[in-house]
Design an enzyme around this catalytic site. Sequence first.
Site, PDB file in Angstrom:
ATOM      1  N   TRP A  39      -0.517   0.774  28.616  1.00 49.12           N
ATOM      2  CA  TRP A  39       0.269  -0.756  28.901  1.00 49.12           C
ATOM      3  C   TRP A  39       1.058  -0.661  30.305  1.00 49.12           C
ATOM      4  O   TRP A  39       1.171  -1.421  30.534  1.00 49.12           O
ATOM      5  CB  TRP A  39       2.162  -0.014  27.739  1.00 49.12           C
ATOM      6  CG  TRP A  39       0.848  -0.141  26.572  1.00 49.12           C
ATOM      7  CD1 TRP A  39      -0.252  -0.411  25.579  1.00 49.12           C
ATOM      8  CD2 TRP A  39       2.484  -0.874  25.371  1.00 49.12           C
ATOM      9  NE1 TRP A  39      -0.292  -0.995  24.523  1.00 49.12           N
ATOM     10  CE2 TRP A  39       1.543  -0.876  24.522  1.00 49.12           C
ATOM     11  CE3 TRP A  39       3.188  -0.407  25.525  1.00 49.12           C
ATOM     12  CZ2 TRP A  39       1.646  -1.293  23.262  1.00 49.12           C
ATOM     13  CZ3 TRP A  39       4.403  -1.055  24.505  1.00 49.12           C
ATOM     14  CH2 TRP A  39       3.267  -1.221  23.150  1.00 49.12           C
ATOM     15  N   ASP A  55       6.232  10.524  28.526  1.00 48.56           N
ATOM     16  CA  ASP A  55       5.327  10.720  27.470  1.00 48.56           C
ATOM     17  C   ASP A  55       5.274  12.655  27.674  1.00 48.56           C
ATOM     18  O   ASP A  55       5.580  12.714  28.836  1.00 48.56           O
ATOM     19  CB  ASP A  55       3.887  10.294  27.944  1.00 48.56           C
ATOM     20  CG  ASP A  55       2.774  10.242  26.480  1.00 48.56           C
ATOM     21  OD1 ASP A  55       2.621   9.445  26.215  1.00 48.56           O
ATOM     22  OD2 ASP A  55       2.716  11.457  25.830  1.00 48.56           O
ATOM     23  N   ASP A  81       5.091   2.320  22.282  1.00 50.64           N
ATOM     24  CA  ASP A  81       3.982   2.693  22.052  1.00 50.64           C
ATOM     25  C   ASP A  81       3.916   4.289  20.936  1.00 50.64           C
ATOM     26  O   ASP A  81       3.003   4.848  20.414  1.00 50.64           O
ATOM     27  CB  ASP A  81       2.953   2.618  22.706  1.00 50.64           C
ATOM     28  CG  ASP A  81       1.548   1.951  22.092  1.00 50.64           C
ATOM     29  OD1 ASP A  81       1.814   1.740  20.428  1.00 50.64           O
ATOM     30  OD2 ASP A  81       0.787   2.826  23.284  1.00 50.64           O
ATOM     31  N   LYS A 114       7.012   0.388  18.211  1.00 48.98           N
ATOM     32  CA  LYS A 114       5.681   0.666  17.220  1.00 48.98           C
ATOM     33  C   LYS A 114       5.892   1.536  15.661  1.00 48.98           C
ATOM     34  O   LYS A 114       6.380   2.488  15.547  1.00 48.98           O
ATOM     35  CB  LYS A 114       4.443   1.815  17.687  1.00 48.98           C
ATOM     36  CG  LYS A 114       3.585   1.869  16.938  1.00 48.98           C
ATOM     37  CD  LYS A 114       1.887   2.143  16.763  1.00 48.98           C
ATOM     38  CE  LYS A 114       1.687   3.754  16.966  1.00 48.98           C
ATOM     39  NZ  LYS A 114       0.405   3.730  18.215  1.00 48.98           N
TER      40      LYS A 114
HETATM   41  C1  LIG Z   1      -0.580   5.437  21.333  1.00 46.97           C
HETATM   42  S1  LIG Z   1      -0.396   6.564  22.535  1.00 46.97           S
HETATM   43  C2  LIG Z   1       0.328   5.488  23.535  1.00 46.97           C
HETATM   44  C3  LIG Z   1      -0.687   4.431  24.703  1.00 46.97           C
HETATM   45  C4  LIG Z   1      -0.153   3.684  25.511  1.00 46.97           C
HETATM   46  N1  LIG Z   1       0.680   2.844  25.320  1.00 46.97           N
HETATM   47  C5  LIG Z   1      -1.546   3.341  26.176  1.00 46.97           C
HETATM   48  O1  LIG Z   1      -1.293   2.196  26.476  1.00 46.97           O
HETATM   49  O2  LIG Z   1      -1.892   3.943  26.654  1.00 46.97           O
HETATM   50  C6  LIG Z   1       1.822   7.381  22.029  1.00 46.97           C
HETATM   51  C7  LIG Z   1       2.023   8.588  23.101  1.00 46.97           C
HETATM   52  O3  LIG Z   1       3.427   8.950  22.027  1.00 46.97           O
HETATM   53  C8  LIG Z   1       3.038  10.057  22.752  1.00 46.97           C
HETATM   54  N2  LIG Z   1       3.675  10.821  21.964  1.00 46.97           N
HETATM   55  C9  LIG Z   1       4.456  11.627  20.964  1.00 46.97           C
HETATM   56  N3  LIG Z   1       5.653  11.751  20.791  1.00 46.97           N
HETATM   57  C10 LIG Z   1       5.766  12.493  21.663  1.00 46.97           C
HETATM   58  C11 LIG Z   1       7.359  12.338  21.951  1.00 46.97           C
HETATM   59  N4  LIG Z   1       7.455  13.366  21.580  1.00 46.97           N
HETATM   60  N5  LIG Z   1       7.947  11.934  23.422  1.00 46.97           N
HETATM   61  C12 LIG Z   1       7.732  12.048  24.141  1.00 46.97           C
HETATM   62  N6  LIG Z   1       6.538  11.284  23.896  1.00 46.97           N
HETATM   63  C13 LIG Z   1       5.282  11.336  22.657  1.00 46.97           C
HETATM   64  C14 LIG Z   1       1.900  10.667  22.685  1.00 46.97           C
HETATM   65  O4  LIG Z   1       1.892  11.625  23.718  1.00 46.97           O
HETATM   66  C15 LIG Z   1       1.138   9.889  23.091  1.00 46.97           C
HETATM   67  O5  LIG Z   1       0.444   9.850  24.669  1.00 46.97           O
END
Ligand SMILES: C[S@@+](CC[C@H](N)C(=O)[O-])C[C@H]1O[C@@H](n2cnc3c(N)ncnc32)[C@H](O)[C@@H]1O
Length: 209
Positions: A64, A82, A123, A163
Amino acid sequence: MSKKRTASSKRWIAEHENDPYVQEARRLGFRSRAIFKLKEINERDRLLKPGLTVVDLGAAPGGWSQFARPLLGKNGRMIALDILPMEPVPEVEFICGDFRENDVLAQLEALTPPSSIDLVLSDIAPNISGVDAADAAASSYLADLVLDFAEARLKKGGVLLTKVFQGEGYEAYVKALRGKFGSVTVRKPKASRPRSREVYLLARNYGVL
Ligand SMILES: C[S@@+](CC[C@H](N)C(=O)[O-])C[C@H]1O[C@@H](n2cnc3c(N)ncnc32)[C@H](O)[C@@H]1O
């Protein structure tokens, strides 16, 4: 790992490799198939414009951010966060940390004074444990934190694209958004797998009711 889990993860890998969005993302040099979700929503709703300040929550591996940053131009700004490390994306500031942790939130807040953000993208999706109730609770907790952050930092008239997973708490979340934003619409881009309960909520006109 059980036999069933092994078979299902093999199926996931095969499905992933054959996925046209995965192949197209690779061809174009994007890090994730998820960019096509943002691209489709942006084509319809025109969210990304030169000069905007944008925050990308749950940004890794960075698709993104890769897609959005060039559309913001030289006067734009993008901050990504992230829990996982992320290869740098040119002109994107990155915070590596858990969004649920106060010190991580404080780092993000230090870069984004109140009323400074035009667009919050989220996301974020928690790691799936397989226990439905625990996964739903983890994801709705993150969704609440995203909304708290958006409220604290968005400009009046700002936008949140987030999301969420349809299930318990979904209607209440939409209602909470409707109480704070002038309009709330649901987006299910084609690249979002039909069987997934994920949808994107597009909340526009923060504070303009
Ligand atoms: C579906 S992926 C995002 C993909 C991104 N939009 C892309 O286009 O590359 C969801 C992300 O949320 C992150 N995530 C989940 N829990 C999190 C948290 N508590 N704090 C920060 N990031 C988190 C995960 O590590 C993951 O990289």
